[in-house]
Design a protein around this motif. Structure first.
Motif, PDB file in Angstrom:
ATOM      1  N   ILE B   6      38.561  22.919  35.446  1.00 44.52           N
ATOM      2  CA  ILE B   6      39.288  22.716  34.185  1.00 44.52           C
ATOM      3  C   ILE B   6      39.209  24.028  33.405  1.00 44.52           C
ATOM      4  N   GLN B  92      46.961  21.968  31.691  1.00 46.57           N
ATOM      5  CA  GLN B  92      46.017  23.102  31.662  1.00 46.57           C
ATOM      6  C   GLN B  92      46.775  24.421  31.647  1.00 46.57           C
ATOM      7  N   PRO B  93      46.237  25.495  31.115  1.00 45.18           N
ATOM      8  CA  PRO B  93      44.956  25.514  30.410  1.00 45.18           C
ATOM      9  C   PRO B  93      45.012  24.707  29.120  1.00 45.18           C
ATOM     10  N   ILE B  94      43.871  24.093  28.780  1.00 39.62           N
ATOM     11  CA  ILE B  94      43.806  23.283  27.566  1.00 39.62           C
ATOM     12  C   ILE B  94      43.424  24.205  26.406  1.00 39.62           C
TER      13      ILE B  94
END
Lengths: 644, 249
Positions: B6, B92-94
């Protein structure tokens, strides 16, 4: 004389109730809170607040509420306090109603009440399924009113570190830390009230909020205050698993008819809705025909453990059971349980109005807490003017709400916690004011050296924490501690494992010294605070684990199979009253009772003689010394519990 | 599965009046994660994407079940609570940013005192004679309770004012949350005894007239509180009060 004031630490229900009651009497209050008070953990309480208003005409009364509470706590609660609380409960609900809490209503416009665990009556007033939030807001609004009037000074983003004591050991103030600037200072107060909640974070993931580390109460214990019944930790039967937290699924789901079941066939992979009724095991309803899904929490959690672990019937082979509400209409569920169902749906992606929920037991509440005192009247109520009420063993230091230990014995009944928080806060108010007025002077007039010294001591402690450059990540160490507690001091307890746990915690204590303070900056730096909190959590774990190790019996939430005495299935609790009466009056004959009943009662009596006592932990400089104190059981004679 | 990661891009700031900067973290994927469980993972191993050990990210949270309002931030451009922001549902990216309408304290933590001050301004409480036993309150019908309960679920989280084009750091608009609370207390049987004081405060500078009717507030409210209805209702009550005062009736 300079102005006197009380310091209240904690902005949850107990702290706010104490603040408004003290302010009402014209006494100034300094309210210290870790967070803006509106964000306190009390918001997480969902189901409701108990009070025998008897709105449904069921013949409910405060006396029955009192009995249910004491029985629910397996007779370890302090009876005069429980009695006084239950008799004041209807008034407390009315008071909250007047404050504007949007309680659910009957068609006639009266307060509505629902069922909850451990009682057969509709006794729980509720505001949807976010009752704690609604109650907290109402008290917050009242305190805000006093703030505008200038009687209450509220400082948020501050953490309580310890008490300031005079040369006699009397508490005359509090050392607090500003969580933004990191500054540490001593505040003068003529009485200090800790309303700082429970210690669920000791177990890592629980239903508790992240601030519930028990640091403040542990600090009092480390300063010499007695800590009572630490080993009694409530495991809530129904929570929703999560990586960061185990979210509560309120008992009110069962209060509104929710049914707990598992497939009769182990590891049944079918969709729950495709499993016909005859292939479902409604294990609580089967075993407890009278209380059914609404058995008290200790019983419920144990039965779920039994079904999943001993019988291997958990959903998909996991430690999970179904909690089913799908037989109700969406409209009914939204009106009465909306808040919690939305949360379940948001976090799991499953609509609980259409699919049974998957739930499991989680650490929820500490029946234990700091030892506190009270003054009873001849007729078994509480003398509300007494400065002794809710005072800890350190003079001038008080405790209220989940932070204290007196009300819930070995197991708390659902919806009694909101009650005990508000009750203690309000009840202690007059006594605290009397205590302050009885003081010869004000804490403000005491020499500043006392406060400078306390302040300096804590400043030095934090300087040394910031200099810690060891190998241990404090957050990882906390995870290890909590996993140890979770695996060994939970629903089922065993002496060999508890003894190993006590040793293990001593290792964590050693490893704590090798922690790295990951962030050494001054501004809004939560790391040094956490390192300090972790130290306290380690110390409190010792109290919980050692208390559990030493208590060789089965009582309420403290279940040691080794010491369980089996109740014959045809036994009636009232027989025990006859048994003691016969014994006292005419002497017991061998044929007075069935032999297995007689043997059971003999063992029950023996256990009570030894263990129907509060466990008291005192800090010896390294860990807890545990002793036992008698409790007042003069109002309701203890007897075996039975819920089937 | 084990190689899944993540990626977070977090807008950080060491303190008020300090420059802000983006920092990227790549952490192992674990099922059932939310933004908070990931921030906790970063605490346990505070190493950024360049492999450099950094100080853990500062953020605020408490209940983790979306009832306390603490953990509000801007996630992928949207204002919401980070506890209920599930990783599996985020692109994503968050990106994580602090709320923009409040002074940043540090990293993702902001100071929302202004919202609580607004509650003082509009006298968000029920006046009471005392906390002793005075019997039950008024009877209230279920429909009335239903409306009040919805309004009372407001957790002062700040989403509504973050999304509001009229609420800015340099003005004194009270915002939708406070206006809606005024409506709540004005509909309570004894709360309404000081209804006019609340209306006067809403008719003052920074009150209801500052609302530009963009209706963003109601779109972002995590509790689906009918904020625009509340603003319209308080607008009506204020107008009535204005004309009544003008003609002294």
């Amino acid at each position: 004389m300079t102005k006197q004031r009380a310091i209240v630490v904690g902005g949850g229900l107990a702290g706010l109730a104490a603040t408004m009651k003290i302010a009402e009497q014209g006494m100034s209050v300094l309210l210290v809170s870790f967070l803006p008070v509106k964000r306190s953990h009390s918001v997480c309480a969902q189901g409701g607040i108990n009070g025998a208003v008897n709105i449904k005409g069921e013949g409910d009364s405060p006396e029955i509420h009192f009995y249910d509470t004491v029985k629910g706590g397996d007779f370890l609660g302090h009876q005069p306090l429980c009695k006084d609380m239950c008799y004041h409960a209807p008034f407390i609900i009315y008071l909250l109603d007047r404050m504007g809490v949007p309680f659910n209503r009957t068609p006639e416009g009266n307060l509505d009440f629902r069922r909850f665990g451990g009682t057969l009556h509709h006794r729980t007033a509720f505001s949807g399924a976010t009752t704690g939030q609604q109650l907290l807001y109402a008290l917050d609004e009242q305190v805000r009113r006093y703030e505008v009037e200038g009687l209450v000074e509220k400082i948020e983003w501050h953490e309580y570190l310890g008490a300031v004591q005079d040369e006699d050991g009397k508490c005359v103030g509090a050392v607090i830390q500003n969580l933004r600037t990191g500054d540490i200072r001593a505040e003068r107060g003529d009485a200090v009230i800790l309303a700082t909640g429970g210690p669920g974070v000791v177990y890592g993931r629980s239903t508790n909020s992240v601030v519930c580390t028990g640091t403040a109460t542990t600090s009092a214990y480390l300063q010499g205050a007695k800590y009572g019944n630490g080993e009694f930790i409530q495991i809530h039967p129904t929570a929703v698993p999560g990586r960061d937290k185990l979210r509560l699924m309120s008992e009110s789901a069962r209060g509104e008819g929710g049914r707990v079941w598992v497939p009769r066939k182990a590891n049944d992979q079918r969709d729950p809705k495709e499993i016909p009724a005859e292939e479902r095991l409604y294990f609580l309803e089967e075993k407890y025909p009278r209380f059914g899904n609404l058995v008290p929490r200790d019983v419920g959690a144990r039965e779920i453990y039994n079904i999943c672990v001993n019988q291997g019937l958990g959903v998909h082979g996991d430690m999970k059971v179904y909690l089913d509400l799908t037989h109700h209409s969406r409209e009914f569920l939204d009106r009465r349980l909306g808040g919690i169902l939305e949360i379940y749906e948001k976090f799991t992606g499953v609509d609980p109005r259409e699919e049974p929920m998957e739930i499991f037991p989680a650490v929820h509440y500490s029946m234990g807490g700091i030892w506190t005192d009270y003054n009873r009247t001849a007729d078994g109520f509480i003398d509300h003017q007494s400065p002794r009420n809710q005072m800890t063993s350190m003079e001038g230091l008080y405790a209220a709400g989940e932070a204290d230990y007196q009300y819930h014995g070995a197991n708390r009944l659902g919806a009694n916690s909101l009650l005990s928080c508000i009750y203690t806060g309000l009840m202690m108010g007059p006594g605290v004011v009397n205590y302050i007025k009885n003081q010869k002077g004000s804490a403000t007039d005491l020499p500043s050296s006392l406060f400078d010294q306390a302040q300096q001591q804590w400043q030095e402690k934090f300087t040394s924490i910031k200099q810690m450059k060891g190998k241990e990540n404090p957050y990882k160490l906390h995870t290890e501690l909590s996993e140890t507690m979770m695996s060994n001091v939970l629903i089922v307890r065993d002496n060999a494992r508890l003894a190993a746990t006590v040793e293990k915690i001593d290792e964590y204590d050693e490893r704590w010294k090798d922690v790295e303070c990951l962030d050494t900056s001054d501004w809004t730096n939560p790391v040094p605070s956490f390192v300090n909190q972790l130290y306290n959590m380690i110390q409190l774990s010792k109290v919980i684990a050692k208390g559990a190790l030493l208590r060789d019996e089965f009582r309420g939430a403290h279940y040691k199979p080794e010491f369980e005495i089996n109740q014959p299935s045809d036994f009636k609790p009232e027989s025990f009253l006859e048994y003691t009466k016969l014994k006292a009056e005419r002497g017991l004959k061998q044929d007075s009772f069935k032999p297995d009943h007689l043997e059971y009662m003999r063992l029950y009596e023996e256990t009570n003689e030894k263990w129907l006592k509060s466990s008291i932990a005192t800090f010896n400089g390294k860990g807890p010394d545990i002793s036992y104190e008698a409790i007042d059981t003069s109002l309701i004679q203890p007897r075996p519990r039975k819920y089937d | 599965m084990s190689n899944k990661t993540i990626t977070f891009k977090i807008l950080r700031q060491d303190g008020p009046n300090q420059p802000s900067f983006w920092e990227t973290f790549v952490i192992p994927y674990l099922p059932n994660s939310n933004v908070i469980s990931c921030l906790m993972d970063i605490q346990k191993n505070p190493i950024n994407s360049e492999g450099k050990k950094v100080r853990p990210v500062v953020w605020e949270c408490n209940c983790l079940e979306e009832v306390c309002g603490t953990c509000t931030m801007v996630i992928n451009g949207k204002t919401r609570q980070s506890c209920s922001a599930l990783i599996d549902k985020l692109m994503q990216p968050i990106t994580l940013q602090p709320l923009s309408k409040f002074p940043v304290v540090r990293d993702l933590a902001v100071d929302r005192s202004r919202m609580f001050e607004a509650l003082k301004r509009i006298k968000a409480w029920v006046p009471m004679d005392g906390y002793h036993d005075l019997g039950p309150g008024d009877k209230i019908l279920p429909d009335h309770q239903g409306v009040a309960y919805k309004l009372s679920e407001c957790m002062t989280c700040g989403c509504c004012v973050e999304a509001c084009p009229q609420y800015s750091r340099d003005n004194n608009f009270v915002g939708a949350a406070a206006i809606s609370q005024a409506r709540l207390f004005n509909m309570h049987p004894t709360g309404k005894l000081i209804a006019n004081e609340r209306l006067d405060s809403l008719m003052d500078d920074g009150g209801i007239a500052a609302c530009g009717n963009a209706q963003n507030c109601v779109e972002v409210c995590p509790k689906s509180i009918p904020l625009t209805e509340s603003i319209a209702e308080m607008g009506r009550q204020s107008s009535k009060r204005f004309w009544k005062t003008l003609f002294q009736i």
